[in-house]
Design a protein around this motif. Structure first.
Motif, PDB file in Angstrom:
ATOM      1  N   GLU A   1      16.140 -14.149 -22.934  1.00 42.44           N
ATOM      2  CA  GLU A   1      15.322 -15.453 -23.074  1.00 42.44           C
ATOM      3  C   GLU A   1      15.835 -16.543 -22.451  1.00 42.44           C
ATOM      4  O   GLU A   1      16.460 -16.252 -20.921  1.00 42.44           O
ATOM      5  CB  GLU A   1      16.197 -16.529 -24.349  1.00 42.44           C
ATOM      6  N   VAL A   2      14.719 -16.835 -21.613  1.00 42.18           N
ATOM      7  CA  VAL A   2      14.857 -18.224 -20.200  1.00 42.18           C
ATOM      8  C   VAL A   2      14.921 -19.632 -20.554  1.00 42.18           C
ATOM      9  O   VAL A   2      13.811 -19.673 -21.232  1.00 42.18           O
ATOM     10  CB  VAL A   2      13.771 -17.544 -19.238  1.00 42.18           C
ATOM     11  N   LEU A   3      15.338 -20.579 -20.350  1.00 41.73           N
ATOM     12  CA  LEU A   3      15.225 -22.254 -20.427  1.00 41.73           C
ATOM     13  C   LEU A   3      15.090 -22.634 -19.141  1.00 41.73           C
ATOM     14  O   LEU A   3      15.690 -22.185 -18.423  1.00 41.73           O
ATOM     15  CB  LEU A   3      16.258 -22.427 -21.475  1.00 41.73           C
ATOM     16  N   THR A   4      13.910 -23.714 -18.873  1.00 39.18           N
ATOM     17  CA  THR A   4      14.464 -24.496 -17.927  1.00 39.18           C
ATOM     18  C   THR A   4      14.948 -25.766 -18.541  1.00 39.18           C
ATOM     19  O   THR A   4      14.194 -26.461 -20.057  1.00 39.18           O
ATOM     20  CB  THR A   4      12.943 -24.077 -17.271  1.00 39.18           C
TER      21      THR A   4
ATOM     22  N   THR B   1      18.117 -24.554 -14.047  1.00 37.91           N
ATOM     23  CA  THR B   1      18.157 -26.026 -13.829  1.00 37.91           C
ATOM     24  C   THR B   1      16.515 -26.612 -12.606  1.00 37.91           C
ATOM     25  O   THR B   1      17.605 -25.452 -11.994  1.00 37.91           O
ATOM     26  CB  THR B   1      19.210 -26.981 -13.690  1.00 37.91           C
ATOM     27  N   GLY B   2      16.285 -27.341 -12.532  1.00 39.71           N
ATOM     28  CA  GLY B   2      15.816 -27.259 -12.111  1.00 39.71           C
ATOM     29  C   GLY B   2      14.269 -25.676 -11.581  1.00 39.71           C
ATOM     30  O   GLY B   2      13.537 -25.414 -10.880  1.00 39.71           O
ATOM     31  N   GLY B   3      14.302 -25.291 -12.893  1.00 37.36           N
ATOM     32  CA  GLY B   3      13.551 -23.834 -12.687  1.00 37.36           C
ATOM     33  C   GLY B   3      11.798 -23.980 -12.666  1.00 37.36           C
ATOM     34  O   GLY B   3      11.437 -23.240 -12.699  1.00 37.36           O
ATOM     35  N   THR B   4      11.392 -25.359 -12.467  1.00 37.54           N
ATOM     36  CA  THR B   4       9.967 -25.146 -11.981  1.00 37.54           C
ATOM     37  C   THR B   4      10.173 -25.707 -11.063  1.00 37.54           C
ATOM     38  O   THR B   4       8.318 -26.150 -10.338  1.00 37.54           O
ATOM     39  CB  THR B   4       9.440 -26.786 -13.164  1.00 37.54           C
TER      40      THR B   4
ATOM     41  N   SER C   1       4.792 -16.508 -22.496  1.00 43.07           N
ATOM     42  CA  SER C   1       5.709 -15.411 -23.054  1.00 43.07           C
ATOM     43  C   SER C   1       6.528 -16.920 -24.207  1.00 43.07           C
ATOM     44  O   SER C   1       6.748 -17.185 -24.117  1.00 43.07           O
ATOM     45  CB  SER C   1       6.929 -14.810 -21.813  1.00 43.07           C
ATOM     46  N   GLU C   2       6.897 -15.836 -25.268  1.00 42.26           N
ATOM     47  CA  GLU C   2       7.501 -16.634 -25.894  1.00 42.26           C
ATOM     48  C   GLU C   2       9.068 -16.321 -26.101  1.00 42.26           C
ATOM     49  O   GLU C   2       9.835 -17.291 -26.418  1.00 42.26           O
ATOM     50  CB  GLU C   2       7.328 -15.517 -26.626  1.00 42.26           C
ATOM     51  N   ARG C   3       9.257 -15.904 -25.139  1.00 33.80           N
ATOM     52  CA  ARG C   3      10.912 -16.017 -24.599  1.00 33.80           C
ATOM     53  C   ARG C   3      11.356 -16.797 -22.986  1.00 33.80           C
ATOM     54  O   ARG C   3      12.198 -16.969 -22.952  1.00 33.80           O
ATOM     55  CB  ARG C   3      10.788 -14.617 -24.007  1.00 33.80           C
ATOM     56  N   LEU C   4      10.077 -18.102 -23.056  1.00 29.63           N
ATOM     57  CA  LEU C   4      10.466 -18.744 -22.246  1.00 29.63           C
ATOM     58  C   LEU C   4      10.387 -20.476 -22.659  1.00 29.63           C
ATOM     59  O   LEU C   4       9.039 -20.436 -23.951  1.00 29.63           O
ATOM     60  CB  LEU C   4       8.900 -18.827 -21.035  1.00 29.63           C
ATOM     61  N   LEU C   5      11.386 -20.979 -23.068  1.00 26.12           N
ATOM     62  CA  LEU C   5      10.817 -22.416 -23.627  1.00 26.12           C
ATOM     63  C   LEU C   5      11.621 -22.826 -22.365  1.00 26.12           C
ATOM     64  O   LEU C   5      12.315 -23.268 -21.595  1.00 26.12           O
ATOM     65  CB  LEU C   5      12.480 -22.542 -24.068  1.00 26.12           C
TER      66      LEU C   5
ATOM     67  N   ALA D   1       9.623 -18.971  -9.143  1.00 27.26           N
ATOM     68  CA  ALA D   1       9.693 -17.885  -8.711  1.00 27.26           C
ATOM     69  C   ALA D   1      10.839 -17.012  -9.362  1.00 27.26           C
ATOM     70  O   ALA D   1      10.408 -15.170  -9.879  1.00 27.26           O
ATOM     71  CB  ALA D   1       9.701 -17.212  -7.360  1.00 27.26           C
ATOM     72  N   LEU D   2      11.933 -17.502 -10.146  1.00 28.85           N
ATOM     73  CA  LEU D   2      13.375 -16.596 -10.487  1.00 28.85           C
ATOM     74  C   LEU D   2      12.762 -16.234 -11.504  1.00 28.85           C
ATOM     75  O   LEU D   2      12.882 -15.839 -12.512  1.00 28.85           O
ATOM     76  CB  LEU D   2      14.654 -17.515 -10.302  1.00 28.85           C
ATOM     77  N   VAL D   3      12.315 -17.457 -12.728  1.00 28.09           N
ATOM     78  CA  VAL D   3      11.584 -17.551 -14.048  1.00 28.09           C
ATOM     79  C   VAL D   3      11.433 -16.263 -14.207  1.00 28.09           C
ATOM     80  O   VAL D   3      11.400 -15.141 -14.758  1.00 28.09           O
ATOM     81  CB  VAL D   3      10.215 -19.242 -14.137  1.00 28.09           C
ATOM     82  N   ARG D   4      10.087 -16.254 -13.272  1.00 26.65           N
ATOM     83  CA  ARG D   4       8.943 -15.519 -13.131  1.00 26.65           C
ATOM     84  C   ARG D   4       9.540 -13.624 -13.042  1.00 26.65           C
ATOM     85  O   ARG D   4       9.443 -13.227 -13.742  1.00 26.65           O
ATOM     86  CB  ARG D   4       7.783 -15.448 -12.738  1.00 26.65           C
TER      87      ARG D   4
END
Length: 246
Positions: free
Chosen positions: A29-32, A7-10, A49-53, A16-19
């Motif tokens: 898989e990572v969701l934000t 949450t707040g992943g942008t 990445s296809e694993r990022l939504l 930096a965490l998502v990357r």
């Protein structure tokens, strides 16, 4: 860890965490969840990445939160109002976002690991932002004690997160929301931490953290690198200033 929601992943730390998760865990898989369209576009540009939504939504929206939590086993909760001056002038927004949003998340989460990122100033709050962070911590630790399943609820408490390549020496906000001439990140009294060190700490807690504990960096000096941060994680069961269980 197979499906992670940030949450707040942008935001600055979230990106930096998502990357890092996408780089180091190829099967995850990572969701934000974020309401900032500009930051969402920036995140997607930085991480193709296809694993990022990336989901556009508000932590206070029950329906959106319920949908995005489907199948999620790990949550890193970064979403909150962070600007001291805005929290003071928009108290209702600060409380409903930081406190009520966290309550929503705790009610709906069915996974096994939840980490909330708080501030080192929550131990002695003097403004609205810090007070809401303290309440967020208390809610998570209470859930850790009350839960009747084998899940982990943990708090990561850090100081100001800075980019070592660009932020050291830049003026930072004082606790009353004002900038003071000559007061810089490298000398700020409450301590700062490099972005990569903060990310390393969060990932270490996800991997090895224990239910109901609050984790802080071993060292919160922005002039020190990630390797020191990775050595030892201090933790305490209750948010009391100056007390750390070994």
């Amino acid at each position: 860890m197979k499906r992670v929601l940030v949450t707040g992943g942008t935001g600055f730390l979230g990106r930096a965490l998502v990357r890092k998760i996408l780089e180091e865990t190829p099967d995850v898989e990572v969701l934000t969840l974020s309401r900032n369209e500009t930051n969402i576009a920036m995140l997607q540009t930085m991480n193709v990445s296809e694993r990022l939504l990336s989901v556009v939504g508000d932590i206070r929206d029950i329906e959106v939160l319920q949908s995005v939590l489907d199948g999620v086993d790990t949550v890193v909760h970064l979403a909150s109002m962070k600007h001291v001056d805005l929290c003071e002038s928009c108290t209702w927004e600060a409380v409903t976002t930081n406190v009520n949003g966290t309550m929503n998340l705790l009610r709906l989460f069915k996974g096994d690991t939840l980490v909330i990122v708080s501030t080192s100033r929550a131990v002695t709050p003097v403004n609205c932002h810090e007070a809401t962070k303290l309440l967020m911590e208390k809610l998570v630790l209470e859930q850790a004690d009350r839960q009747d399943r084998d899940a982990r609820y943990m708090v990561v408490r850090i100081g100001d997160v800075v980019d070592p390549d660009s932020c050291i020496g830049e003026p930072v906000r004082r606790r009353d929301g004002r900038s003071k001439k000559g007061e810089t990140a490298s000398g700020y009294g409450n301590g700062v931490i490099y972005t990569d060190a903060a990310v390393a700490l969060i990932l270490a807690v996800i991997q090895r953290g224990k239910n109901g504990l609050t984790y802080t960096p071993d060292v919160t000096n922005a002039n020190l690198g990630t390797s020191i941060q990775r050595r030892v994680l201090k933790h305490t069961r209750k948010p009391i200033a100056g007390v750390h269980a070994k």
